[in-house]
Design a protein around this motif. Structure first.
Motif, PDB file in Angstrom:
ATOM      1  N   PHE A  65      -8.468  16.786 -23.064  1.00  0.00           N
ATOM      2  CA  PHE A  65      -8.279  17.100 -21.615  1.00  0.00           C
ATOM      3  C   PHE A  65      -8.021  18.550 -21.343  1.00  0.00           C
ATOM      4  CE2 PHE A  65      -6.620  12.756 -22.076  1.00  0.00           C
ATOM      5  CZ  PHE A  65      -7.542  12.097 -20.966  1.00  0.00           C
ATOM      6  N   GLY A  66      -8.105  19.258 -22.216  1.00  0.00           N
ATOM      7  CA  GLY A  66      -8.117  20.715 -22.286  1.00  0.00           C
ATOM      8  C   GLY A  66      -6.608  21.288 -22.046  1.00  0.00           C
ATOM      9  N   VAL A  67      -5.790  20.864 -22.487  1.00  0.00           N
ATOM     10  CA  VAL A  67      -4.284  20.889 -22.316  1.00  0.00           C
ATOM     11  C   VAL A  67      -4.071  22.359 -23.146  1.00  0.00           C
ATOM     12  CG1 VAL A  67      -1.952  20.124 -22.390  1.00  0.00           C
ATOM     13  CG2 VAL A  67      -3.710  18.669 -21.909  1.00  0.00           C
ATOM     14  N   ILE A  77      -2.251  16.168 -31.015  1.00  0.00           N
ATOM     15  CA  ILE A  77      -3.103  17.216 -30.903  1.00  0.00           C
ATOM     16  C   ILE A  77      -4.601  16.813 -30.477  1.00  0.00           C
ATOM     17  CG2 ILE A  77      -4.244  18.809 -32.078  1.00  0.00           C
ATOM     18  CD1 ILE A  77      -1.787  19.338 -33.697  1.00  0.00           C
ATOM     19  N   GLY A  78      -5.015  15.580 -30.804  1.00  0.00           N
ATOM     20  CA  GLY A  78      -6.302  15.098 -30.562  1.00  0.00           C
ATOM     21  C   GLY A  78      -6.431  14.502 -29.113  1.00  0.00           C
ATOM     22  N   TRP A  79      -5.426  13.783 -28.680  1.00  0.00           N
ATOM     23  CA  TRP A  79      -5.594  13.458 -27.425  1.00  0.00           C
ATOM     24  C   TRP A  79      -5.519  14.607 -26.279  1.00  0.00           C
ATOM     25  CZ3 TRP A  79      -7.042   9.376 -25.064  1.00  0.00           C
ATOM     26  CH2 TRP A  79      -6.591   9.086 -23.555  1.00  0.00           C
ATOM     27  N   LEU A  80      -4.430  15.414 -26.675  1.00  0.00           N
ATOM     28  CA  LEU A  80      -4.319  16.690 -25.483  1.00  0.00           C
ATOM     29  C   LEU A  80      -5.628  17.504 -25.457  1.00  0.00           C
ATOM     30  CD1 LEU A  80      -0.545  17.447 -25.973  1.00  0.00           C
ATOM     31  CD2 LEU A  80      -1.554  16.132 -24.274  1.00  0.00           C
ATOM     32  N   LEU A  85       4.436  17.434 -17.928  1.00  0.00           N
ATOM     33  CA  LEU A  85       4.740  18.209 -16.933  1.00  0.00           C
ATOM     34  C   LEU A  85       4.047  19.425 -16.638  1.00  0.00           C
ATOM     35  CD1 LEU A  85       7.093  18.904 -14.952  1.00  0.00           C
ATOM     36  CD2 LEU A  85       8.435  20.150 -16.749  1.00  0.00           C
ATOM     37  N   LEU A  86       3.502  19.967 -17.840  1.00  0.00           N
ATOM     38  CA  LEU A  86       2.490  21.344 -18.041  1.00  0.00           C
ATOM     39  C   LEU A  86       1.183  20.853 -17.294  1.00  0.00           C
ATOM     40  CD1 LEU A  86       1.843  24.157 -18.660  1.00  0.00           C
ATOM     41  CD2 LEU A  86       0.955  23.446 -20.854  1.00  0.00           C
ATOM     42  N   VAL A  87       0.744  19.818 -17.685  1.00  0.00           N
ATOM     43  CA  VAL A  87      -0.606  19.164 -17.077  1.00  0.00           C
ATOM     44  C   VAL A  87      -0.406  18.956 -15.323  1.00  0.00           C
ATOM     45  CG1 VAL A  87      -2.330  17.285 -16.950  1.00  0.00           C
ATOM     46  CG2 VAL A  87      -1.420  18.221 -18.927  1.00  0.00           C
ATOM     47  N   VAL A  88       0.658  18.447 -14.928  1.00  0.00           N
ATOM     48  CA  VAL A  88       0.999  18.078 -13.689  1.00  0.00           C
ATOM     49  C   VAL A  88       1.071  19.385 -12.890  1.00  0.00           C
ATOM     50  CG1 VAL A  88       2.701  17.340 -11.911  1.00  0.00           C
ATOM     51  CG2 VAL A  88       2.178  16.023 -13.972  1.00  0.00           C
ATOM     52  N   MET A 102      -2.002  11.628 -15.029  1.00  0.00           N
ATOM     53  CA  MET A 102      -1.590  10.251 -15.462  1.00  0.00           C
ATOM     54  C   MET A 102      -2.418   9.942 -16.655  1.00  0.00           C
ATOM     55  SD  MET A 102      -1.762   8.549 -11.653  1.00  0.00           S
ATOM     56  CE  MET A 102      -1.710   7.065 -12.148  1.00  0.00           C
ATOM     57  N   ALA A 103      -3.608  10.335 -16.940  1.00  0.00           N
ATOM     58  CA  ALA A 103      -4.291   9.780 -18.107  1.00  0.00           C
ATOM     59  C   ALA A 103      -3.681  10.577 -19.245  1.00  0.00           C
ATOM     60  CB  ALA A 103      -5.708  10.367 -17.998  1.00  0.00           C
ATOM     61  N   VAL A 104      -3.161  11.773 -19.523  1.00  0.00           N
ATOM     62  CA  VAL A 104      -2.741  12.125 -20.479  1.00  0.00           C
ATOM     63  C   VAL A 104      -1.440  11.345 -20.490  1.00  0.00           C
ATOM     64  CG1 VAL A 104      -1.421  14.203 -21.230  1.00  0.00           C
ATOM     65  CG2 VAL A 104      -3.640  14.425 -20.102  1.00  0.00           C
ATOM     66  N   ALA A 105      -0.620  11.050 -19.490  1.00  0.00           N
ATOM     67  CA  ALA A 105       0.709  10.401 -19.829  1.00  0.00           C
ATOM     68  C   ALA A 105       0.412   8.886 -20.242  1.00  0.00           C
ATOM     69  CB  ALA A 105       1.463  10.385 -18.359  1.00  0.00           C
ATOM     70  N   ALA A 106      -0.458   8.198 -19.923  1.00  0.00           N
ATOM     71  CA  ALA A 106      -1.173   7.250 -20.265  1.00  0.00           C
ATOM     72  C   ALA A 106      -1.182   7.190 -21.671  1.00  0.00           C
ATOM     73  CB  ALA A 106      -2.080   6.334 -19.567  1.00  0.00           C
TER      74      ALA A 106
END
Length: 393
Positions: A257-259, A251-254, A289-292, A301-305
């Motif tokens: 990035f406004g996911v 939750i914090g990381w996403l 996948l949603l961010v892509v 890529m930042a979210v995935a990393a």
């Protein structure tokens, strides 16, 4: 003068302390070599027995997975049954077994109900992302077909030639998922049924052990099972705590990035934390996948990393360390057990890896000849501390 026997001995053996001319100790002969060969033969037999055991475990996976799972489920909910039986009359002792089974059903209903809510929420919000996901799939499919055409160009079978219709990957994935879901449900039903029988016949089996092995061995067996049950319940608590931490980190990381649907992804990460390896892949792949589909490639890529770092740290460092500390098992042994049982039994083996390591270590600790192997598997340096940590409370 020396006697003839002494002279004969001097000629045959020399005078250097009784050592034979060929360097062998008197009376020793080739005993050392013979002992070494016996030890080597025993080690080879042990290796062959271990290989045969691994083959049997893998070949009989369809039988052993529900059986082992039922054993752990039965010992996990056993305190509930004992607590209920201790507060009712003897005629109502069946309420203890009923309470245990209801607890199992409630847990399963909560898990699958939560997964159903997650699926429903995703299905409700999916239409607004459908167009973006469709374009993403079209690009990926176009690239895949182009790569396939390049690889098959020499055979004269380019894309679209021969009138063959390409197989839809989504359809294949759906069929595989449905097949796996059906197999999982059948395994769960069998596990619940076996755990019911185990709890129902536990008193009878205790009497059988007393008659066949004696009271002392029966006491040791009951003590070992109680220790395994205690460690397994600790494992469930640790897994729940790790799931909460992983969900909070998601939750914090996403959120940075406004996911969209961050609470949903955190809840999904918590639920799938109980499904090692496969669960973490699914929990991380869906938000990426949603961010892509909705944002740029750099953000994806930042979210995935970030999610990859979270999963690697939690799965390969924090989880083995916490599980090893609570279970009195070396973190390295926990990781090796995860690899071994995943290879033997797949996702079910990954889920049962840590409990199986505990079961094996405690069982070995109750056999005098095999006790050194139990100490080797534990995170303790001696048996006393291992016994103190695993002794049932």
């Amino acid at each position: 003068m020396r006697s003839e026997a002494a002279e004969a001995a001097g000629v045959d053996g020399g005078t250097d302390g009784g050592r034979w001319d060929d360097g062998r100790e008197p009376g020793g002969g080739r005993g050392g070599t013979r002992i070494d060969r016996v030890n080597l033969a025993l080690w080879l037999l042990g290796v062959l027995a271990a290989a045969a055991s691994l083959w049997v475990l893998q070949a009989a996976a369809s039988i052993l997975i529900p059986l082992v799972s039922a054993f752990f489920v039965a010992i996990a909910v056993a305190p509930v049954g004992r607590w209920v039986r201790g507060r009712v009359s003897r005629r109502l002792s069946w309420l203890g077994l009923t309470a245990s089974m209801l607890l199992i059903l409630v847990i399963l209903a909560a898990f699958f109900g939560s997964m159903a809510l997650v699926t429903q929420r995703v299905a409700e919000d999916f239409p607004q992302y459908a167009e973006a996901l469709g374009k993403l799939w079209a690009k990926a499919n176009h690239w895949f077909q182009g790569a396939k055409a390049d690889l098959t160009a020499q055979g004269g079978q380019g894309v679209g030639q021969g009138g063959e219709v390409p197989v839809d990957p989504i359809t294949g994935f759906a069929k595989t998922a449905l097949s796996s879901a059906g197999q999982t449900i059948s395994t769960l039903v069998l596990t619940v049924f076996l755990s019911l029988l185990m709890q129902l016949e536990a008193p009878v089996w205790r009497e059988k052990i007393v008659i066949t092995l004696g009271r002392e061995r029966c006491r040791m067996a009951v003590e070992a099972v109680a220790a395994i049950a205690q460690q397994f319940r600790r494992y469930l608590v640790v897994s729940s705590v790790l799931g909460l931490i992983t969900g909070a980190l998601y939750i914090g990381w996403l959120s940075l990035f406004g996911v969209d649907l961050v609470l949903l992804w955190g809840f999904l990460a918590f639920l799938l934390n109980y499904v090692p390896v496969v669960g973490s892949v699914v929990a991380g792949a869906l938000p990426v996948l949603l961010v892509v589909a909705t944002q740029d490639a750099g953000t994806a890529m930042a979210v995935a990393a970030g999610l990859l770092v979270i999963e690697q740290v939690m799965g390969n460092f924090v989880a083995p360390h916490m599980q090893g500390k609570q279970l009195a098992i070396s973190p390295l042994v926990v990781m090796i057990a995860l690899l071994l049982w995943s290879w033997l039994w797949g996702a079910a083996g990954a889920l049962l890896a840590a409990p199986m390591a505990v079961l094996i270590a405690i069982t070995l600790n109750h056999a005098d000849a095999l006790r050194p192997f139990a100490i080797f598997m534990s995170d303790k340096s001696d048996r006393e501390r291992f016994d103190a940590h695993t002794h049932p409370e």
